[in-house]
Scaffold this motif. Sequence first.
Motif, PDB file in Angstrom:
ATOM      1  N   LEU A 138       4.803  -7.156 -12.990  1.00  0.00           N
ATOM      2  CA  LEU A 138       4.192  -6.438 -11.567  1.00  0.00           C
ATOM      3  C   LEU A 138       4.983  -6.647 -11.086  1.00  0.00           C
ATOM      4  O   LEU A 138       5.392  -5.923  -9.570  1.00  0.00           O
ATOM      5  CB  LEU A 138       2.854  -6.647 -11.677  1.00  0.00           C
ATOM      6  N   PHE A 139       5.792  -8.142 -10.339  1.00  0.00           N
ATOM      7  CA  PHE A 139       6.173  -8.658  -9.321  1.00  0.00           C
ATOM      8  C   PHE A 139       7.847  -7.672  -9.623  1.00  0.00           C
ATOM      9  O   PHE A 139       8.136  -7.366  -8.328  1.00  0.00           O
ATOM     10  CB  PHE A 139       6.490  -9.550  -9.366  1.00  0.00           C
ATOM     11  N   TYR A 140       7.954  -7.285 -10.281  1.00  0.00           N
ATOM     12  CA  TYR A 140       9.806  -6.377 -10.858  1.00  0.00           C
ATOM     13  C   TYR A 140       9.612  -5.083 -10.510  1.00  0.00           C
ATOM     14  O   TYR A 140      10.024  -4.523  -9.837  1.00  0.00           O
ATOM     15  CB  TYR A 140       9.774  -6.158 -12.430  1.00  0.00           C
ATOM     16  N   ALA A 141       8.424  -4.734 -11.450  1.00  0.00           N
ATOM     17  CA  ALA A 141       7.846  -2.927 -10.178  1.00  0.00           C
ATOM     18  C   ALA A 141       7.495  -2.711  -8.825  1.00  0.00           C
ATOM     19  O   ALA A 141       8.696  -1.908  -8.427  1.00  0.00           O
ATOM     20  CB  ALA A 141       7.070  -3.016 -11.125  1.00  0.00           C
TER      21      ALA A 141
ATOM     22  N   GLN B 251       0.843  -1.313   0.243  1.00  0.00           N
ATOM     23  CA  GLN B 251       0.021   0.015  -0.048  1.00  0.00           C
ATOM     24  C   GLN B 251       0.543   1.352   0.255  1.00  0.00           C
ATOM     25  O   GLN B 251       0.328   2.506  -0.631  1.00  0.00           O
ATOM     26  CB  GLN B 251      -0.939   0.134   1.684  1.00  0.00           C
ATOM     27  N   LYS B 252       2.384   1.108   0.205  1.00  0.00           N
ATOM     28  CA  LYS B 252       3.172   2.697  -0.155  1.00  0.00           C
ATOM     29  C   LYS B 252       2.620   2.921  -1.360  1.00  0.00           C
ATOM     30  O   LYS B 252       2.595   2.270  -2.188  1.00  0.00           O
ATOM     31  CB  LYS B 252       4.494   1.506   0.497  1.00  0.00           C
ATOM     32  N   PRO B 253       3.047   4.877  -1.017  1.00  0.00           N
ATOM     33  CA  PRO B 253       2.305   5.348  -2.633  1.00  0.00           C
ATOM     34  C   PRO B 253       3.687   4.693  -3.367  1.00  0.00           C
ATOM     35  O   PRO B 253       3.095   4.981  -4.901  1.00  0.00           O
ATOM     36  CB  PRO B 253       3.222   6.953  -1.887  1.00  0.00           C
ATOM     37  N   ALA B 254       4.863   4.325  -3.178  1.00  0.00           N
ATOM     38  CA  ALA B 254       5.586   4.241  -4.473  1.00  0.00           C
ATOM     39  C   ALA B 254       5.354   2.961  -4.940  1.00  0.00           C
ATOM     40  O   ALA B 254       5.395   3.016  -6.598  1.00  0.00           O
ATOM     41  CB  ALA B 254       7.012   4.365  -3.478  1.00  0.00           C
TER      42      ALA B 254
ATOM     43  N   TYR C 289       9.954  -0.758  -4.415  1.00  0.00           N
ATOM     44  CA  TYR C 289      10.465  -1.526  -2.643  1.00  0.00           C
ATOM     45  C   TYR C 289      11.928  -1.698  -2.555  1.00  0.00           C
ATOM     46  O   TYR C 289      11.728  -0.519  -0.693  1.00  0.00           O
ATOM     47  CB  TYR C 289       9.614  -2.803  -2.178  1.00  0.00           C
ATOM     48  N   PHE C 290      13.030  -1.386  -2.796  1.00  0.00           N
ATOM     49  CA  PHE C 290      14.312  -1.410  -2.636  1.00  0.00           C
ATOM     50  C   PHE C 290      14.622  -0.624  -2.805  1.00  0.00           C
ATOM     51  O   PHE C 290      16.080  -0.088  -2.531  1.00  0.00           O
ATOM     52  CB  PHE C 290      15.131  -2.995  -2.822  1.00  0.00           C
ATOM     53  N   PHE C 291      13.952   0.482  -3.911  1.00  0.00           N
ATOM     54  CA  PHE C 291      14.821   1.591  -4.722  1.00  0.00           C
ATOM     55  C   PHE C 291      14.208   3.052  -4.593  1.00  0.00           C
ATOM     56  O   PHE C 291      14.752   3.973  -4.592  1.00  0.00           O
ATOM     57  CB  PHE C 291      15.673   1.764  -5.709  1.00  0.00           C
ATOM     58  N   ILE C 292      13.179   3.117  -4.169  1.00  0.00           N
ATOM     59  CA  ILE C 292      11.981   4.186  -4.010  1.00  0.00           C
ATOM     60  C   ILE C 292      11.600   4.575  -2.522  1.00  0.00           C
ATOM     61  O   ILE C 292      11.873   5.029  -1.981  1.00  0.00           O
ATOM     62  CB  ILE C 292      10.516   4.331  -5.043  1.00  0.00           C
TER      63      ILE C 292
END
Length: 226
Positions: A214-217, A176-179, A222-225
Motif C-alpha cells: 500500500l505504501f509503495y502504491a 485524497q488525490k484521485p490517483a 504520488y511521484f509518477f501519476i
Amino acid sequence: MTGTFANTGAIIAGSLVGLVLGKRLHERFKTIVMQAIGLAVILLGLQMAFTAKDVLIVTACLLAGGITGELLKIEQRVEALGEWLKTRFRSTSSTFVQGFVSASLLYVTGAMAIVGSIQDGTIGDARTLYFKSLLDGISAIAFSATLGIGVLFSALSVFVFQGSITLLASSLLFLQKPAILTAITATGGVIIMAIGTNILEMTRIRIGNFIPALFYAVLWAYFFIS
C-alpha cells in the motif's frame, strides 16, 4: 476523532452480538456462514482490484511490498500481538489469532478508512466513517460468530490506525488525490481478496506481509501519476 470512536464502538458491539449468536449456532451453520463471508470478501476485493488502471504497477507494488513484509516479518509480528492478547485476556479460542488478524486487515485495508479519517480530522466530517462503522459492525457480527473473540480486538487496530490518520490529517491531505486513492484501492483490493482465500482455506497467504504494498502504491502514484 468522533468517526473513529464510532467505528471502534460499532466493531465492539457487533463482535459482542456475534459472540452471543455464535454460542447458539451449530458447527455446520458456522461453516456455511464462514464460507459466505469468504466469498463476500473475495467479491469486495475484486471490485476494488478492478479499479486498477495499470495491472503491472499493482503487481510491482505487491512484489515489492511482499518482499519488504517478509524482511520485516510483519505477519509474524501481528500474529505475535494476537497471541499476546490471547494470553493476556486468557482466551481459549483456537481461532483468536485468525480472527484478530483477518478482521484487523480487512477493516484498515481500504480507501474508506483513509479518506474518512482525513475528513474527520480536517473538517470534522465523520459521515464516511459513520457509514464504514455500519458496514464494519455488521461484518463483525458474522466474523465473531464464527472466528470468536479475536475479532473484537480488531477494534484496537482500527482505533490506532484511523485515530493516527485523523490526528495527522492536515499532513496527509495528499492521500485524497484521485490517483493515490485509486492506487490504494486497487492494491488493497488484491490484499482483501487474499483475506477471502484464507477464510475459505483455499491456501495460506501471509497477508500481513503485503501491507507495505500500500505504501509503495502511494509512493508510485504520488511521484509518477498525480
